[in-house]
Enzyme design. Structure first.
Site, PDB file in Angstrom:
ATOM      1  N   SER A 159       0.726  -1.259  -0.052  1.00  0.00           N
ATOM      2  CA  SER A 159      -0.175   0.073   0.058  1.00  0.00           C
ATOM      3  C   SER A 159       0.771   1.424   0.005  1.00  0.00           C
ATOM      4  O   SER A 159       0.437   2.416  -0.553  1.00  0.00           O
ATOM      5  CB  SER A 159      -0.762   0.308   1.298  1.00  0.00           C
ATOM      6  OG  SER A 159      -1.872  -0.915   1.412  1.00  0.00           O
ATOM      7  N   ARG A 211       2.165  -9.329  15.300  1.00  0.00           N
ATOM      8  CA  ARG A 211       1.866  -7.933  14.793  1.00  0.00           C
ATOM      9  C   ARG A 211       0.556  -7.289  14.837  1.00  0.00           C
ATOM     10  O   ARG A 211       0.487  -6.021  15.085  1.00  0.00           O
ATOM     11  CB  ARG A 211       2.453  -7.916  13.363  1.00  0.00           C
ATOM     12  CG  ARG A 211       1.720  -8.778  12.274  1.00  0.00           C
ATOM     13  CD  ARG A 211       2.201  -8.595  11.026  1.00  0.00           C
ATOM     14  NE  ARG A 211       1.712  -7.337  10.586  1.00  0.00           N
ATOM     15  CZ  ARG A 211       1.873  -7.128   9.275  1.00  0.00           C
ATOM     16  NH1 ARG A 211       2.728  -7.634   8.471  1.00  0.00           N
ATOM     17  NH2 ARG A 211       1.180  -5.978   8.579  1.00  0.00           N
ATOM     18  N   ASP A 254       3.225   3.377   8.306  1.00  0.00           N
ATOM     19  CA  ASP A 254       2.037   3.502   8.999  1.00  0.00           C
ATOM     20  C   ASP A 254       1.715   2.674  10.279  1.00  0.00           C
ATOM     21  O   ASP A 254       1.050   3.169  10.929  1.00  0.00           O
ATOM     22  CB  ASP A 254       0.898   2.944   7.798  1.00  0.00           C
ATOM     23  CG  ASP A 254       1.192   1.788   7.309  1.00  0.00           C
ATOM     24  OD1 ASP A 254       2.311   1.045   7.571  1.00  0.00           O
ATOM     25  OD2 ASP A 254       0.225   1.068   6.725  1.00  0.00           O
ATOM     26  N   ARG A 255       2.421   1.541  10.427  1.00  0.00           N
ATOM     27  CA  ARG A 255       2.186   0.760  11.396  1.00  0.00           C
ATOM     28  C   ARG A 255       3.279   1.047  12.766  1.00  0.00           C
ATOM     29  O   ARG A 255       3.352   0.323  13.573  1.00  0.00           O
ATOM     30  CB  ARG A 255       2.317  -0.795  11.018  1.00  0.00           C
ATOM     31  CG  ARG A 255       0.949  -0.973  10.477  1.00  0.00           C
ATOM     32  CD  ARG A 255       0.810  -2.547  10.182  1.00  0.00           C
ATOM     33  NE  ARG A 255      -0.432  -2.955   9.278  1.00  0.00           N
ATOM     34  CZ  ARG A 255      -1.659  -3.108   9.700  1.00  0.00           C
ATOM     35  NH1 ARG A 255      -2.111  -2.713  10.883  1.00  0.00           N
ATOM     36  NH2 ARG A 255      -2.627  -3.314   8.827  1.00  0.00           N
ATOM     37  N   LYS A 303      -7.557   2.074   6.184  1.00  0.00           N
ATOM     38  CA  LYS A 303      -7.021   2.337   4.759  1.00  0.00           C
ATOM     39  C   LYS A 303      -6.906   3.828   4.812  1.00  0.00           C
ATOM     40  O   LYS A 303      -6.556   4.341   3.827  1.00  0.00           O
ATOM     41  CB  LYS A 303      -7.563   1.516   3.895  1.00  0.00           C
ATOM     42  CG  LYS A 303      -7.428   0.123   3.770  1.00  0.00           C
ATOM     43  CD  LYS A 303      -6.037  -0.009   3.499  1.00  0.00           C
ATOM     44  CE  LYS A 303      -5.802  -1.718   3.368  1.00  0.00           C
ATOM     45  NZ  LYS A 303      -4.530  -2.045   3.098  1.00  0.00           N
ATOM     46  N   ASP A 336      -7.988  -6.556   0.090  1.00  0.00           N
ATOM     47  CA  ASP A 336      -6.633  -6.587   0.917  1.00  0.00           C
ATOM     48  C   ASP A 336      -6.874  -7.234   2.253  1.00  0.00           C
ATOM     49  O   ASP A 336      -6.104  -8.133   2.883  1.00  0.00           O
ATOM     50  CB  ASP A 336      -6.000  -5.233   0.817  1.00  0.00           C
ATOM     51  CG  ASP A 336      -4.488  -5.436   1.572  1.00  0.00           C
ATOM     52  OD1 ASP A 336      -3.753  -5.839   0.975  1.00  0.00           O
ATOM     53  OD2 ASP A 336      -4.439  -4.797   2.550  1.00  0.00           O
ATOM     54  N   HIS A 383      -2.126  -2.917  -5.581  1.00  0.00           N
ATOM     55  CA  HIS A 383      -1.304  -4.310  -5.863  1.00  0.00           C
ATOM     56  C   HIS A 383      -2.142  -5.337  -5.472  1.00  0.00           C
ATOM     57  O   HIS A 383      -3.355  -5.369  -5.397  1.00  0.00           O
ATOM     58  CB  HIS A 383      -0.216  -4.451  -4.606  1.00  0.00           C
ATOM     59  CG  HIS A 383      -0.876  -4.055  -3.093  1.00  0.00           C
ATOM     60  ND1 HIS A 383      -1.506  -5.360  -2.605  1.00  0.00           N
ATOM     61  CD2 HIS A 383      -0.788  -3.021  -2.338  1.00  0.00           C
ATOM     62  CE1 HIS A 383      -1.965  -4.916  -1.568  1.00  0.00           C
ATOM     63  NE2 HIS A 383      -1.559  -3.642  -1.246  1.00  0.00           N
ATOM     64  N   HIS A 435       0.441 -10.299  -0.062  1.00  0.00           N
ATOM     65  CA  HIS A 435       0.347  -9.557  -1.304  1.00  0.00           C
ATOM     66  C   HIS A 435       0.850 -10.381  -2.386  1.00  0.00           C
ATOM     67  O   HIS A 435       1.398 -11.624  -2.187  1.00  0.00           O
ATOM     68  CB  HIS A 435       0.880  -8.297  -1.449  1.00  0.00           C
ATOM     69  CG  HIS A 435       0.416  -7.380  -0.501  1.00  0.00           C
ATOM     70  ND1 HIS A 435       0.816  -6.004  -0.265  1.00  0.00           N
ATOM     71  CD2 HIS A 435      -0.877  -7.437   0.304  1.00  0.00           C
ATOM     72  CE1 HIS A 435       0.032  -5.541   0.639  1.00  0.00           C
ATOM     73  NE2 HIS A 435      -0.945  -6.199   0.994  1.00  0.00           N
TER      74      HIS A 435
HETATM   75  O1  LIG Z   1       0.349  -3.668   6.946  1.00  0.00           O
HETATM   76  C1  LIG Z   1      -0.343  -4.323   6.481  1.00  0.00           C
HETATM   77  O2  LIG Z   1      -1.418  -4.648   6.554  1.00  0.00           O
HETATM   78  C2  LIG Z   1       0.275  -5.628   5.307  1.00  0.00           C
HETATM   79  O3  LIG Z   1       1.823  -5.661   5.639  1.00  0.00           O
HETATM   80  C3  LIG Z   1       0.673  -4.833   4.017  1.00  0.00           C
HETATM   81  O4  LIG Z   1      -0.605  -4.496   3.875  1.00  0.00           O
HETATM   82  P1  LIG Z   1      -0.856  -3.122   2.922  1.00  0.00           P
HETATM   83  O5  LIG Z   1       0.453  -2.674   2.131  1.00  0.00           O
HETATM   84  O6  LIG Z   1      -2.133  -3.435   1.857  1.00  0.00           O
HETATM   85  O7  LIG Z   1      -1.523  -2.304   3.728  1.00  0.00           O
HETATM   86 MN   LIG Z   2      -2.783  -2.266  -0.059  1.00  0.00          MN
HETATM   87 MN   LIG Z   3      -2.384  -5.505   2.354  1.00  0.00          MN
END
Ligand SMILES: O=C(O)[C@H](O)COP(=O)(O)O
Ligand SMILES: [Mn+2]
Ligand SMILES: [Mn+2]
Length: 521
Positions: A81, A206, A288-289, A361, A430, A472, A501
């Site tokens: 993403s 995670r 992001d995480r 998202k 996803d 993706h 993915h």
């Molecule tokens: O963070 C996630 O959920 C996966 O590692 C990757 O998914 P995303 O790239 O679609 O967020």
């Molecule tokens: Mn994505």
């Molecule tokens: Mn994903």
């Protein structure tokens, strides 16, 4: 789009008329693959997406969404993403975090820059903690980078090292965490052989521990904090391999959702809480995480959960995760400079934007889209709407997620005629694809298709233009395959489910509604 020079003025598009509402729809994890029973998009009823292919094949094309085409290090790297939305939002590709870290480690530059010098000050008398995702998925982190960093830091004076690892099973096959932990343990044993006190200190899955995103559920980060910083967790083990193996014995256990645990010494004392004076590196390169944990580690003022203890540490991210917030302040590798993104061009041309997704998202169509930058460019011209995601469940339980709500919000925004661009991310393919639940993913894909229909119907009503694409692949292939493309089976004859993915291309449809079709480029 012109991207050089200092002018923000956008020239008229040679073919597309001005003043039409444009819907930009990103179907997350929606690739194109051969039809078979493991292709959930094929199995699901998706009449809207099917019709885009069949009714205007000249407007439908395949686009590569993985590897070097999107700025990843190699052709074996699946899309994700961050790269997908960075590329879509900027209209260009950039060497991404994964590659920048590779280069900095290979050249040794990582050890010369400010971030490393900063944490190094703790090496003589205190502990170096490394926190991050343990896998070779290459989406958020990579084990080989962690291994190199361990080696590099120990050669440069780190005498006491504690590693806090999160198990994956989402960007890699479920169950692979044991192998990664064994590899890591071997490296740590080698360091111990050289007189360095190096150990894993805590772990957990995670999705249950630490790696939440966009503030969907702070409890996830708190569980990690308790284990990593306070040394408290519901489970205690003598080593990480034993811990993962044991916890995986529980019914329905998987790597993504393992409960938190700490490693204890012979007296039952946690081996690695984070203390005043210690150095901490979060070794994920993807933002992001990690930003929620980064806030907890960095911000003096913090009210998202009770930290109980806020150690005075030297903290650096592998990268700076948020360019706008400058979070964290110290980092080992400079992030890609993603400037002059489409969002910035739009506001500079007075074009009004509406962006929407559900929480999980939301940052994809805002933060990633805008080059890893939080906030608005111009609040007068932009409206970002976040629909709260379900939290505390895995998404196969509610596979429709908030697709229809996103569709409704986008529809209303289009029909209001208050916006020129309406962009959304529809997460279902996803998020449910990552659970590995094929039946639920089929339901997810159908819901995503329905949301697309709502948006295209609204575009039809206003005579607008749409772009439907994906960042993706994911839901179009739910099994691991051999070189011939046949599903792989495990030793019990069960097909090996793929939660990650894919390397598949995605489709891209651009079309103007209610008028003569015009060719784009
Ligand atoms: O963070 C996630 O959920 C996966 O590692 C990757 O998914 P995303 O790239 O679609 O967020
Ligand atoms: Mn994505
Ligand atoms: Mn994903």
């Amino acid at each position: 789009m012109a991207t050089t020079g200092t002018s923000w003025k956008l020239a008229d598009h040679p073919k597309l008329p001005k003043g039409k509402t444009i819907a930009v729809v990103v179907l997350d994890g929606w690739g194109e693959a051969s039809p078979d029973k493991y292709n959930c998009i094929h199995v699901a009823e998706t009449p809207t997406m099917d019709s885009l292919k069949t009714t205007a094949p000249d407007r439908w094309r395949l686009v590569r969404a993985h590897g070097t085409a999107v700025g990843l290090p190699t052709e074996d790297d699946m899309g994700n993403s961050e790269v997908g939305h960075n590329a879509l939002g900027a209209g260009r590709i950039f060497a991404q975090g994964a590659k920048l870290v590779d280069l900095a480690l290979a050249s040794g530059k990582i050890y010369e820059d400010e971030g490393f010098s900063y944490i190094k000050e703790s090496f003589a008398n205190n502990t170096l903690h490394l926190i991050g995702l343990m896998s070779d998925g290459g989406v958020h982190s990579r084990l080989d980078q962690l291994q190199l960093l361990l080696k590099g830091a120990s050669e440069r004076g780190a005498k006491r090292i504690r590693v806090h690892v999160l198990t994956d099973g989402r960007d890699v096959v479920d169950g692979t965490s044991v192998g990664f932990a064994e590899t890591l343990e071997k490296d740590l044993a080698e360091l111990r052989g050289k007189g360095i006190d190096a150990q894993v200190a805590s772990s957990g899955g995670r999705m249950y521990v630490t790696m939440d995103r966009y503030e969907n559920d702070w409890e996830v980060v708190k569980r990690g904090w308790d284990a990593q910083v306070l040394g408290e967790a519901p489970h205690k083990f003598k080593n990480v391999v034993e811990g993962i193996k044991k916890l995986r014995e529980a019914p329905n256990a998987n790597d993504q959702y393992l409960p938190p645990f700490v490693i204890v010494d012979d007296n039952g004392k946690p081996v690695g809480p984070i203390m005043d004076g210690d150095a901490v590196v979060t070794f994920n390169f993807r933002a992001d995480r990690m930003t929620m944990l980064a806030q907890a580690l960095e911000y003096e003022k913090f009210d998202k959960f009770d930290r109980v203890r806020f150690p005075k540490i030297r903290y650096a991210g592998m990268l700076q995760y948020d360019g706008e917030l400058k979070l964290p302040n110290h980092y080992l590798v400079s992030p890609p400079l993603i400037e002059r993104t489409s969002g910035e061009y739009l506001v500079n041309n007075g074009i009004r934007t509406f962006a929407c997704s559900e929480t999980v998202k939301f940052g994809h169509v805002t933060f990633f889209w805008n080059g890893n930058r939080s906030g608005y460019f111009n609040k007068e011209l932009e409206e970002y709407v976040e629909i709260p995601s379900d939290s505390g469940i895995t998404f196969n339980v509610q596979p429709k997620m908030k697709a229809l709500e996103i569709g409704e919000k986008a529809r209303d925004a289009i029909l209001s005629r208050k916006f020129d661009q309406v962009r959304v991310n529809i997460p279902n393919g996803d998020m449910v694809g990552h659970t590995g639940d094929i039946e639920a993913t089929v339901v997810a894909c159908k819901a995503a298709d329905q949301a697309v229909k709502m948006i295209l119907d609204a575009i039809e009503q206003v005579g607008g233009i749409y772009v439907v694409t994906a960042d993706h692949g994911n839901a179009e292939d739910m099994v691991k395959r051999n070189k011939k493309g046949e599903p792989l089976v495990d030793k019990d004859g069960k097909v090996q489910i793929q939660t990650s993915h894919t390397l598949q291309p995605v489709s891209n449809n651009i079309k103007r509604r209610k008028s003569r079709l015009c060719r784009v480029r």
